[in-house]
Scaffold this motif. Structure first.
Motif, short mmCIF file in Angstrom:
data_model
loop_
_atom_site.label_atom_id
_atom_site.label_comp_id
_atom_site.label_asym_id
_atom_site.label_seq_id
_atom_site.Cartn_x
_atom_site.Cartn_y
_atom_site.Cartn_z
N UNK A 499 0.84 -1.20 0.00
CA UNK A 499 0.00 0.00 0.00
C UNK A 499 0.87 1.25 0.00
N UNK A 500 1.95 1.20 0.76
CA UNK A 500 2.87 2.34 0.82
C UNK A 500 3.41 2.69 -0.56
N UNK A 501 3.79 1.67 -1.31
CA UNK A 501 4.32 1.91 -2.66
C UNK A 501 3.25 2.51 -3.56
N UNK A 502 2.05 1.94 -3.47
CA UNK A 502 0.95 2.45 -4.31
C UNK A 502 0.64 3.90 -3.97
N UNK A 503 0.69 4.21 -2.67
CA UNK A 503 0.41 5.58 -2.25
C UNK A 503 1.43 6.55 -2.82
N UNK A 504 2.63 6.07 -2.99
CA UNK A 504 3.69 6.93 -3.54
C UNK A 504 3.63 6.98 -5.06
N UNK A 505 2.68 6.27 -5.64
CA UNK A 505 2.47 6.42 -7.08
C UNK A 505 3.15 5.37 -7.94
N UNK A 506 3.80 4.40 -7.31
CA UNK A 506 4.43 3.39 -8.15
C UNK A 506 3.54 2.16 -8.23
N UNK A 507 3.53 1.51 -9.38
CA UNK A 507 2.73 0.29 -9.56
C UNK A 507 3.23 -0.78 -8.63
N UNK A 508 2.33 -1.52 -8.02
CA UNK A 508 2.79 -2.63 -7.19
C UNK A 508 1.80 -3.77 -7.32
#
Ligand SMILES: Nc1ncnc2c1ncn2[C@@H]1O[C@H](COP(=O)(O)OP(=O)(O)OP(=O)(O)O)[C@@H](O)[C@H]1O
Ligand SMILES: [Mg+2]
Lengths: 508, 364
Positions: A499-508
């Protein structure tokens, strides 16, 4: 680190503060050492802000003494505190939005050259120097309203440092910060203490206390009930010390049994206050009996989305359907009447009428209905009864329905709103930052209430900047980035990292 | 036993509340009279003689007392108009214009219709005059609600329009025969009578004050108006129509001011004559501030100012003091009420601590 062998810069001896009918602080003793970060914990209404306001000269103590750098002081206003090197950063910033950083910083202690002309160049240089010395990274020429909340807070810190503060009081500084901004603040706090600034820090987040504090003081019902060292403490032990009982920090809930869709959002577009596209094509569905959490760094369209859902903001295009009815252009009253409860993000702006009593505030969503009103005549006995019941059920302190909302502690203000919104039959609950500024014990309670609503087939949409809150509560997690829902995960799929990665805008 | 101590506690609590709200206005009045006395002394007059003549002129005889009530009547209504708008977060400076419109329209109904019985004609003229004030008040309300134009500016401008409009009407379409610019006298059946020396209009004003209080604090309309006044964002959140409420607030405020003008016409002047109502609407601001915008408090505040106005000519006559000193005292009262920090400092009544530090109320 133990810094108790260092010189004492600030000491309170037997401080007591009495408000009409409330003993807010009761014989409090505290010592702050040079370069130390002293954290304060305590339930809502325990008296933390009151204590700080006395140390900052905003309130006069009923009894007791304040000693600053070895001298006994009598302060009648913040000016006296500032003169002695005490600075305070309040939650609501006291900045002029249309002025620049440098103008704000020198406001009230302007630098002038011959004939009272402002010496802007010198002011800008001073701010730049301070910013560099303490690693604050603030551009002195930026205009306040263009800056994110975290930077505005740093301007407040510069304001204090500019007035030569070496004792800083921070009252819940992280309540409105993103986790990134909070980490940045902690780094700054460490830089400051390395240069012998001493800090008192209030928060409800136990993790933060454990990671930044040198020493921890705990207040309960106006009394200092203990101090602890972070190295000897855990979140659980601190929670217990605060509340006086065992607190369950995890949300307990059974798997959800989603039913028919209650809220359907289709290709929604909404603009922000400045007319910029903010929500750009959101599709989302919330079913009866499930909690959908929206995770995202603040400012990615969550606020505008919630305001559009609740009728507070006009949607540009797209559809919002509640219970099968399109409500895209309904007003707030029409939407509430469909059975939508809304815990607003900004409790002072939308949620409460500060000069009203608690009982008047607790009917804000139903004052016009029986039994609170018949025709246009209001029935104050019924309104007071409602207040009485809710105050008791939600443990609002003090439990006085005739107290004014403005005199409540921050967390108790929030409880008043939550109590009110949970007290009417609901189909859809929209909760924005439902536990901001609330103590761990009450968070447990509010989370339980939200889950209970879900189990009674309410559709729940929770928006929170606290990733832990979203992960703990939600059955499905929608991650919002840059005005769009970039991914919807089930609770099982949603790990902190992902979720942290997604929040930062990167695909995960 | 318990009930007895309870009621004692209640009384002392009530006294506390009363003192907290009334201390500042009371002391402000005393200070204004003291400063007025100093001014009188400097100008070579005897303040004691002047003030006792003033009191005699206001309360000395039944006729004097009646005149005090008569003067107080439009002041109550003008004060209510300002106080009411205040509760809705609006500053209505247009009381004067609304009052003039109410006065001339009441006159028009009074002289324009013939043959109605008193029981219909007088109330009709009073009602239509008040409603005209309401319409005139609603205009700045609508301007604010739909265009954001600030009511202080628009009400001031509408005052000028009202003055010129009423002058024109009294000198043109509604002009009486003869050379004086004024409307014809109202029909007898439209006149508000007196009861002995006591003008009945005064009771209308008192009823209006009680009704205003009830409306504000006991009805959903008042709750909505106060909510919009305190926090329009919260009002919107609560589903209150903010624009509608702003217009309604101004309309009711204008109704009250218009009623003041109508009672002047129907109960005192007997027709509309330009210049006869000058300044009444502006005094409403003083009254409202002196009453701390409390609708019930408006009654004693208006009586006080009404008494000073009623007694001023006696004072001029007996003590040879120019009646303008009353204007000075009235201005001083306004000064001390507005600069309440000075008064609080003198009598050591602190505002509640929460009031001072709204800046620090926060999440924390
Ligand atoms: N101005 C005031 N007038 C009356 N009572 C007050 C006032 N300010 C605070 N109180 C009361 O004093 C008590 C302590 O409030 P305080 O704001 O210090 O709590 P807090 O520990 O900061 O709580 P929170 O975590 O919710 O911010 C509360 O019961 C509050 O209602
Ligand atoms: Mg607090």
């Amino acid at each position: 680190m133990n810094k108790t062998n260092r010189p004492i810069v600030l000491e309170a001896k037997g401080l007591t503060k009495r408000f009409p009918g409330v003993l807010a602080n009761d014989n409090i003793n505290l010592k702050l050492h040079q370069g130390e970060i002293l954290a304060f914990l305590g339930e809502n209404g325990a008296g933390k802000s009151t204590l700080m306001n006395m140390l900052y000269g905003l309130y006069t103590p009923t009894e007791g003494e304040i000693w600053i750098k070895g001298e006994k002081v009598e302060m009648s206003n913040p000016g006296d505190a500032i003169d002695r090197g005490v600075g305070m950063v309040h939650q609501h910033f006291q900045l002029v939005p249309v002025m620049t950083v440098a103008e704000n910083v020198m406001l009230g202690s302007e630098i002038t050259s011959g004939g009272g002309r402002l010496n802007m160049r010198k002011a800008i240089q001073n701010v730049r120097d301070l910013s560099e010395q303490y690693g604050l990274a603030v551009d002195p020429t930026a205009v306040i309203e263009d800056l994110p909340v975290g930077t505005q807070q740093r301007v407040e810190i510069i304001k204090a440092l500019y007035r030569h503060a070496d004792i800083l009081i921070l009252d819940e500084p992280t309540a409105v910060l993103t986790p990134q901004e909070a980490n940045e603040l902690f780094r700054i706090m460490n830089d400051l203490t390395a240069q012998n600034v001493s800090i008192i820090f209030i928060t409800h987040k136990l993790k933060e206390v454990l990671s930044v504090a040198d020493r921890i003081g705990v207040l309960r019902s106006g009394q200092m009930v203990g101090t602890a060292m972070p190295e000897d403490s855990t979140e659980t032990s601190l929670a217990e010390l605060m509340v006086g009982r065992n607190v369950i920090l995890q949300v307990e809930k059974s798997p959800s049994k989603p039913k028919e869709p209650v809220l359907q959002i289709q290709n929604l577009h909404v603009r922000d206050d400045r007319g910029h596209a903010s929500v750009e094509g959101v599709d989302l569905e919330v079913r009866a009996g499930e909690i959908v959490g929206i995770a995202g760094v603040e400012g990615n369209g969550q606020r505008e989305l919630v305001e559009a859902l609740t009728g507070l903001r006009h949607a540009d295009s797209g559809k919002i359907i509640i219970d099968g009815r399109e409500i895209t252009h309904f007003n707030p009253r029409q939407i509430t009447e469909l059975g939508v409860a809304h815990i607003p993000e900004d409790r002072e702006k939308h949620g409460l009428v500060m000069p009203y009593t608690l009982s008047d505030n607790m009917v804000l969503n139903k004052y016009f209905k029986a039994p609170y009103a018949k025709g246009v005549i209001m029935h104050h006995d019924k309104i007071d009864q409602n207040g009485q019941v809710l105050v008791k059920e939600y443990d609002v302190r003090p439990p006085n329905i005739h107290a004014l909302a403005q005199n409540l502690s921050g967390g108790n203000k929030q409880k008043v709103i939550v109590a009110r919104e949970f007290s009417t039959p609901t189909k859809l609950l929209v909760a924005a930052q439902p536990t901001r500024g609330i103590d761990v014990g009450s968070i447990e309670f509010i989370h339980k209430q939200i889950v209970a609503q879900r189990d009674q087939n309410v559709a729940v949409l929770v928006v929170s900047a606290e990733l832990d809150e979203v992960l703990g509560l939600a059955d499905r997690i929608a991650v919002m980035f840059d005005g769009r829902i970039v991914k919807i995960l089930s609770a099982a799929e949603a790990t902190r990292e992902r979720v942290g990665l997604l929040m930062a805008g990167s695909e995960a | 036993m318990t009930t007895q101590t309870d009621s004692k506690a209640n009384i002392s609590q009530w006294l506390m509340v009363f003192w907290r709200s009334a201390a500042v206005p009371l002391v402000a009045v005393i200070l204004a009279l003291l400063v007025g006395a100093i001014i009188l002394l400097i100008s070579g007059a005897n303040p004691l003689a002047a003030y006792s003549a003033l009191a005699k002129g206001a309360f000395g005889t039944p006729i004097a007392f009646g005149r005090t009530l008569e003067k107080a009547t439009p002041l109550i209504l003008g004060g209510l108009a300002v106080a009411f708008a205040f509760k809705g977060g609006l500053f209505n400076i247009g009381g004067q214009g609304q009052l003039l419109v109410g006065a001339i329209v009441a006159a028009a109904v009074g002289f324009g219709i013939d043959g109605l019985p008193f029981i219909i004609h007088m109330p009709l003229a009073l009602l239509v005059g008040s409603l005209a004030g309401a319409v005139y008040g609603a205009i700045p309300g609508a301007l604010k609600a739909y265009t954001g134009a600030h009511e202080v500016i628009t009400t001031i401008m509408l005052n000028f329009i009202a003055i010129n409009l009423t002058d024109f009407m009294a000198n043109g379409p509604w002009k009486d025969e003869g050379i004086v610019a004024r409307t014809p006298a109202i029909a007898e059946a439209a006149a508000i009578p007196t009861w002995g020396n006591i003008p009945i209009g005064f009771f209308f004003a008192v009823v209006a004050a009680l009704a205003t209080w009830y409306l504000l604090y006991r009805t959903t309309i008042g709750y909505e108006i106060r909510t919009v006044g305190f926090n329009s964002n919260a009002a919107k959140y609560a589903g209150i129509g903010v624009s509608y409420t702003i217009i309604l607030t101004m309309a009711i405020s204008g109704f009250l001011a218009g009623m003041g003008g109508a009672i002047e016409t129907l109960g005192v002047v007997g027709r509309y004559q330009p210049g006869f109502n000058a300044g009444l609407g502006f005094d409403g601001i003083t009254i409202a501030l002196l009453a701390r915008t409390n609708p019930i408090g408006v009654i004693p505040a208006a009586l006080l100012v009404g008494a000073m106005q009623a007694g001023s000519s006696q004072m001029q006559f007996d003590a040879n003091v120019p009646f303008q000193i009353i204007d000075v005292i009235q201005a001083l009262i306004l000064f001390f009420v507005s600069a309440d920090m000075i008064v609080r400092w003198i009598i050591r009544v602190k505002p509640e601590e929460g009031e001072q530090v709204t800046l620090s109320t926060s999440w924390g």
